[in-house]
Write a protein that holds these residues in place. Sequence first.
Motif, mmCIF file in Angstrom:
data_model
loop_
_atom_site.group_PDB
_atom_site.id
_atom_site.type_symbol
_atom_site.label_atom_id
_atom_site.label_comp_id
_atom_site.label_asym_id
_atom_site.label_seq_id
_atom_site.Cartn_x
_atom_site.Cartn_y
_atom_site.Cartn_z
ATOM 1 N N TRP A 1 0.825 -1.198 0.000
ATOM 2 C CA TRP A 1 0.000 0.000 0.000
ATOM 3 C C TRP A 1 0.863 1.254 0.000
ATOM 4 O O TRP A 1 2.027 1.244 0.408
ATOM 5 C CB TRP A 1 -0.975 0.011 1.183
ATOM 6 C CG TRP A 1 -0.320 0.008 2.545
ATOM 7 C CD1 TRP A 1 0.104 -1.083 3.252
ATOM 8 C CD2 TRP A 1 -0.010 1.151 3.351
ATOM 9 N NE1 TRP A 1 0.653 -0.694 4.449
ATOM 10 C CE2 TRP A 1 0.592 0.665 4.541
ATOM 11 C CE3 TRP A 1 -0.191 2.520 3.198
ATOM 12 C CZ2 TRP A 1 1.011 1.506 5.575
ATOM 13 C CZ3 TRP A 1 0.227 3.369 4.222
ATOM 14 C CH2 TRP A 1 0.828 2.862 5.387
ATOM 15 N N LEU A 2 0.258 2.330 -0.476
ATOM 16 C CA LEU A 2 0.881 3.640 -0.498
ATOM 17 C C LEU A 2 -0.002 4.618 0.270
ATOM 18 O O LEU A 2 -1.207 4.409 0.402
ATOM 19 C CB LEU A 2 1.038 4.139 -1.937
ATOM 20 C CG LEU A 2 1.749 3.221 -2.932
ATOM 21 C CD1 LEU A 2 1.672 3.815 -4.339
ATOM 22 C CD2 LEU A 2 3.194 3.002 -2.529
ATOM 23 N N GLY A 3 0.598 5.691 0.759
ATOM 24 C CA GLY A 3 -0.213 6.645 1.495
ATOM 25 C C GLY A 3 0.397 8.023 1.530
ATOM 26 O O GLY A 3 1.575 8.222 1.212
ATOM 27 N N ARG A 4 -0.439 8.985 1.880
ATOM 28 C CA ARG A 4 -0.007 10.341 2.189
ATOM 29 C C ARG A 4 -0.579 10.712 3.539
ATOM 30 O O ARG A 4 -1.797 10.628 3.749
ATOM 31 C CB ARG A 4 -0.492 11.332 1.122
ATOM 32 C CG ARG A 4 0.531 11.582 0.045
ATOM 33 C CD ARG A 4 0.132 12.640 -0.929
ATOM 34 N NE ARG A 4 1.191 12.768 -1.934
ATOM 35 C CZ ARG A 4 1.032 13.300 -3.129
ATOM 36 N NH1 ARG A 4 -0.145 13.790 -3.481
ATOM 37 N NH2 ARG A 4 2.045 13.361 -3.966
ATOM 38 N N ILE A 5 0.316 11.125 4.429
ATOM 39 C CA ILE A 5 -0.125 11.539 5.752
ATOM 40 C C ILE A 5 -0.055 13.054 5.840
ATOM 41 O O ILE A 5 0.928 13.673 5.434
ATOM 42 C CB ILE A 5 0.720 10.857 6.858
ATOM 43 C CG1 ILE A 5 0.139 11.186 8.233
ATOM 44 C CG2 ILE A 5 2.192 11.206 6.756
ATOM 45 C CD1 ILE A 5 0.712 10.325 9.351
ATOM 46 N N PHE A 6 -1.127 13.666 6.331
ATOM 47 C CA PHE A 6 -1.249 15.120 6.446
ATOM 48 C C PHE A 6 -1.304 15.486 7.928
ATOM 49 O O PHE A 6 -2.037 14.847 8.702
ATOM 50 C CB PHE A 6 -2.512 15.612 5.741
ATOM 51 C CG PHE A 6 -2.522 15.318 4.262
ATOM 52 C CD1 PHE A 6 -1.972 16.220 3.363
ATOM 53 C CD2 PHE A 6 -3.075 14.138 3.770
ATOM 54 C CE1 PHE A 6 -1.980 15.964 2.001
ATOM 55 C CE2 PHE A 6 -3.083 13.867 2.410
ATOM 56 C CZ PHE A 6 -2.523 14.779 1.528
ATOM 57 N N TYR A 7 -0.555 16.530 8.316
ATOM 58 C CA TYR A 7 -0.438 16.842 9.739
ATOM 59 C C TYR A 7 0.035 18.279 9.932
ATOM 60 O O TYR A 7 0.619 18.896 9.029
ATOM 61 C CB TYR A 7 0.561 15.889 10.399
ATOM 62 C CG TYR A 7 1.955 15.976 9.797
ATOM 63 C CD1 TYR A 7 2.938 16.777 10.359
ATOM 64 C CD2 TYR A 7 2.270 15.260 8.633
ATOM 65 C CE1 TYR A 7 4.196 16.877 9.793
ATOM 66 C CE2 TYR A 7 3.529 15.355 8.066
ATOM 67 C CZ TYR A 7 4.487 16.163 8.647
ATOM 68 O OH TYR A 7 5.732 16.273 8.071
#
Length: 408
Positions: A153-159
């Motif tokens: 899986w791939l992801g983008r984390i926003f914070y």
Amino acid sequence: MEYKLTVTDKTGLADSPLEIDISTPIPFQEVSVKLNVSDYYCINAPLNCSTKTKWMSEATFVTDNKGNISVSKSPSIRGDYLGVNGMGLFESLHYSKMISSKRCLSLEDLPLYDYFNAEISLWIKEKKVAETTVKRYFKYPNIEYKNIVNANWLGRIFYRNTEDKAPCIIVLSGSDGGLEKSQNIAMLLASRGYVSLAMSYFGMDGQTPYLDQIPLENIQEALQILSENPHVDPNRIGIYGRSKGAEYALASISKFHEFKSAVLNAPSNQVYEGLRGKMNSHHSSWMFKNQEVPYTKFSILKLLQSKVLPQHPAKAPDSLIDVHDSGTNILLIASTKDEVWDSKNSALQIAKTIPAENCSIYFTTHLGHMNTISYQPNLRYGLKDLKSLHDEVKESWSKTILHFNKTL
């Protein structure tokens, strides 16, 4: 003669309302308001719709006895919507011709689509008398992000890059795969104070191209990564899933009990057969511990028959997803007119298996399966009964935010 156009946008967020007020020197005259939007990623548009596509809408109003118009209070008498609707210009946006583009399947190259420009102009007959441009955000500029690459899986984390730990929400989109739609939702959640992780579970470079035999362990790996993230409160993790993503989320909740909160939009209470392109895969959509999760075979014929016949398609008993002991607070959003699958009865069946205090349901009666975020055009259902459709979108999204605020 002065024409004044004032836009009041308290949050700047694309899922929040703004106010459009008009002042003219002449009472009881027709004034047209035009909205043109550029650099716009519409979450409800086809996946091949380029951000170069120009979106537009128009409505005509009559000034009051002082020469004023308030779009949130004044009725549109002609144009792309009728009556009083403060955000009708945004909700009735449409394109004269869609510009197609190939999807970006590279995580590194995938644009954020984190804002768009909305140009609002006033017209008296064929003459433009005033204009202004506002920027609408999916992601506030102070929100940072990082890409995550795992085996499956791939992801983008926003914070927000602060020392404070915040609650976190995993976001899963439907059978489209990829990150475009999930990051659109994740950015809005991050702008509202959450850490959010948009996940792609198939379809991008380095991943399986098919919605078929996807490991539930993807979610377990994401939970582990989030629990170690310095910006995340590991005791306040939730999950948002829409359509097939809601099925994936529910199946994951049944195995991993770390989730404190969940919103399942257009859910299924059972595991369905996977897909290889547009064909049935003859395998489960999901895997767990290297074994296929039991599934119900998907038949488009039986689905169509269920629309006109009183019975519902048969379900394989062992494909039903059991979350009775998960401890997760769940909001279910389902349509009585779902054109893809029977989300209404799925929501009812899910609710019967968990403590009532841990569950709530919101049913829509005008919308179908496509129900995302507020104030975005939804051409899937046309412009008929526009206000009823978008009232349900606003209520669904409002309940989503409220649910996470209360339970995380």
